[in-house]
Write a protein that holds these residues in place. Structure first.
Motif, short mmCIF file in Angstrom:
data_model
loop_
_atom_site.label_atom_id
_atom_site.label_comp_id
_atom_site.label_asym_id
_atom_site.label_seq_id
_atom_site.Cartn_x
_atom_site.Cartn_y
_atom_site.Cartn_z
N ILE A 19 0.84 -1.20 0.00
CA ILE A 19 0.00 0.00 0.00
C ILE A 19 0.88 1.26 0.00
O ILE A 19 0.63 2.21 -0.74
CB ILE A 19 -0.97 -0.02 1.21
N VAL A 20 1.94 1.24 0.83
CA VAL A 20 2.86 2.39 0.90
C VAL A 20 3.51 2.62 -0.46
O VAL A 20 3.59 3.75 -0.95
CB VAL A 20 3.93 2.16 2.00
N ILE A 21 3.96 1.54 -1.10
CA ILE A 21 4.63 1.64 -2.41
C ILE A 21 3.66 2.20 -3.45
O ILE A 21 4.00 3.10 -4.21
CB ILE A 21 5.18 0.26 -2.84
N HIS A 22 2.42 1.68 -3.44
CA HIS A 22 1.42 2.15 -4.41
C HIS A 22 1.10 3.63 -4.19
O HIS A 22 0.95 4.38 -5.14
CB HIS A 22 0.14 1.32 -4.32
N ALA A 23 1.02 4.04 -2.89
CA ALA A 23 0.70 5.44 -2.58
C ALA A 23 1.82 6.36 -3.06
O ALA A 23 1.56 7.41 -3.65
CB ALA A 23 0.49 5.60 -1.08
N LEU A 24 3.09 5.95 -2.84
CA LEU A 24 4.21 6.79 -3.24
C LEU A 24 4.44 6.77 -4.74
O LEU A 24 5.13 7.64 -5.28
CB LEU A 24 5.49 6.34 -2.52
N ALA A 25 3.89 5.77 -5.41
CA ALA A 25 4.13 5.64 -6.86
C ALA A 25 3.37 6.69 -7.65
O ALA A 25 3.60 6.85 -8.84
CB ALA A 25 3.74 4.24 -7.33
N ASN A 26 2.47 7.41 -7.00
CA ASN A 26 1.79 8.51 -7.65
C ASN A 26 2.77 9.69 -7.75
O ASN A 26 3.21 10.20 -6.72
CB ASN A 26 0.58 8.88 -6.78
N PRO A 27 3.13 10.14 -8.98
CA PRO A 27 4.17 11.17 -9.12
C PRO A 27 3.84 12.47 -8.36
O PRO A 27 4.73 13.07 -7.77
CB PRO A 27 4.23 11.43 -10.63
N THR A 28 2.57 12.88 -8.34
CA THR A 28 2.20 14.12 -7.64
C THR A 28 2.46 13.97 -6.14
O THR A 28 3.02 14.86 -5.50
CB THR A 28 0.71 14.45 -7.90
N ARG A 29 2.03 12.83 -5.60
CA ARG A 29 2.23 12.57 -4.18
C ARG A 29 3.72 12.46 -3.86
O ARG A 29 4.20 12.97 -2.85
CB ARG A 29 1.51 11.27 -3.80
N PHE A 30 4.43 11.81 -4.77
CA PHE A 30 5.88 11.65 -4.58
C PHE A 30 6.58 13.01 -4.57
O PHE A 30 7.41 13.29 -3.71
CB PHE A 30 6.47 10.76 -5.69
N LEU A 31 6.21 13.89 -5.52
CA LEU A 31 6.85 15.21 -5.60
C LEU A 31 6.56 16.06 -4.37
O LEU A 31 7.40 16.83 -3.92
CB LEU A 31 6.41 15.93 -6.87
N LYS A 32 5.36 15.91 -3.85
CA LYS A 32 4.96 16.65 -2.64
C LYS A 32 5.90 16.31 -1.47
O LYS A 32 6.23 17.15 -0.65
CB LYS A 32 3.52 16.28 -2.27
N LEU A 33 6.33 15.04 -1.45
CA LEU A 33 7.22 14.57 -0.40
C LEU A 33 8.69 14.87 -0.75
O LEU A 33 9.49 15.24 0.12
CB LEU A 33 7.02 13.05 -0.25
N ALA A 34 9.03 14.71 -2.06
CA ALA A 34 10.43 14.84 -2.48
C ALA A 34 10.94 16.27 -2.41
O ALA A 34 12.11 16.49 -2.11
CB ALA A 34 10.59 14.30 -3.90
N ARG A 35 10.06 17.25 -2.68
CA ARG A 35 10.51 18.66 -2.70
C ARG A 35 11.10 19.11 -1.37
O ARG A 35 12.20 19.63 -1.34
CB ARG A 35 9.37 19.58 -3.16
N PRO A 36 10.40 18.90 -0.24
CA PRO A 36 11.05 19.30 1.03
C PRO A 36 12.17 18.34 1.46
O PRO A 36 13.11 18.76 2.13
CB PRO A 36 9.89 19.27 2.04
N LEU A 37 12.05 17.05 1.06
CA LEU A 37 13.05 16.07 1.51
C LEU A 37 14.41 16.26 0.85
O LEU A 37 15.44 15.93 1.44
CB LEU A 37 12.55 14.64 1.25
N THR A 38 14.43 16.78 -0.39
CA THR A 38 15.69 16.90 -1.12
C THR A 38 16.72 17.75 -0.37
O THR A 38 17.82 17.26 -0.09
CB THR A 38 15.45 17.47 -2.54
N PRO A 39 16.40 19.02 -0.01
CA PRO A 39 17.43 19.80 0.71
C PRO A 39 17.72 19.25 2.11
O PRO A 39 18.86 19.33 2.57
CB PRO A 39 16.82 21.21 0.80
#
Lengths: 251, 43
Positions: A13-33
């Motif tokens: 379920i976690v993998i499927h949820a994160l596999a959505n690019p919009t959801r992933f970007l929402k998380l990746a943008r603050p996590l990158t720096p």
């Protein structure tokens, strides 16, 4: 708390949820720096400790300080391929494009770290063993992993250019994992110039007064690796978005 | 044998490769996201 019968579905379920690019970007943008700068800070602190705070080894003398960057490079070169293979497996099983993007993003970063492992190992070997290079099991299998990374990058690029569905690079990514146990156990299976395992499941052969900077450099390089992979994933996702939009505009 | 030149060389190689890698990844991300934003605004 989840009932035991539901637990196996949790990771999926976690993998499927994160596999959505919009959801992933929402998380990746603050996590990158966060990942990148936390990694840089931990590496700087660990590097300071390794260069100035630990005593010289009784046998290797000051060349032991090279191991504080050599070990994280080896860990991330091999760990990077494990991540690439896992992403490839997810892509083959669930066909999530984000998994293929993750594998492609990890490849150049892992390649740089395995190259650093070879370079710093060679620099360590000259004053310690009296040679820059030896064709023994550990060094040769690590060099092979470097070439396997290059082969994966070339294969993934060729697959993209020819409009492939990404299955061949994914299969190659999974097949490449055969090298990992060879690298790991090469020092046990063959008589080698490279020293045996320093860290095992039950403990370490390193003195406790010398181990703490390594914890910082390993953790720091891991965060740094994650930060750079996130940057690559965001770049690949943006490129895919541009290409898709241009195709729609041309149609 | 003075091993410090080897230690310095190993750290310098690692620093240069890490700095180059992060600069390449950051520039690639900035360029790709700027292109995607520009295309979205043109729509």
């Amino acid at each position: 708390m989840d009932s035991p019968s539901k637990l196996p579905y949790g990771p999926a379920i976690v993998i499927h949820a994160l596999a959505n690019p919009t959801r992933f970007l929402k998380l990746a943008r603050p996590l990158t720096p966060i990942c990148f700068w936390l990694g840089v800070a931990l590496i700087a602190f660990g590097g300071w400790g390794a260069l100035t705070q630990i005593p010289a080894d009784y046998l290797q003398r000051d060349s032991v300080r090279i191991l504080y960057i050599h070990v994280p490079s080896a860990w991330l070169g091999m760990g990077g391929w494990s991540g690439l293979a896992l992403s490839s497996l997810f892509y083959l099983v669930w066909r999530h494009p984000l998994a293929a993007i993750a594998a492609r993003a990890i490849a150049p970063v892992g390649m740089v770290f395995i190259a650093l492992c070879l370079l710093t190992g060679s620099i360590y070997g000259r004053p310690t063993w009296g040679t820059w290079w030896e064709w023994d099991g550990r060094m040769t299998s690590t060099l092979l992993l470097f070439f396997v990374y290059i082969a994966y990058i070339a294969l993934a690029r060729a697959d993209d250019e020819r409009g492939g569905d990404g299955r061949i690079p994914a299969l190659f990514g999974i097949a490449g994992t055969a090298l990992l146990p060879i690298i790991r156990y090469s020092v046990d299976w063959w008589n080698t110039l490279h020293q045996g395992q320093t860290f095992g499941v039950t403990g370490s052969s390193m003195d406790s007064s010398m181990i703490w900077p390594l914890a910082f450099t390993v953790l720091g390089f891991t965060f740094f690796f994650a930060g750079v992979v996130l940057m690559r994933m965001r770049a690949l996702l943006a490129q895919a978005k541009v290409e898709a939009r241009l195709r729609r505009m041309a149609a | 044998m003075n091993v410090w030149p080897f230690v310095v060389a190993a750290y310098a190689v690692t620093f240069a490769a890490s700095a180059g890698l992060s600069l390449w990844a950051w520039q690639g991300m900035r360029k790709a996201e700027a292109a995607a934003d520009a295309l979205r605004k043109d729509k």
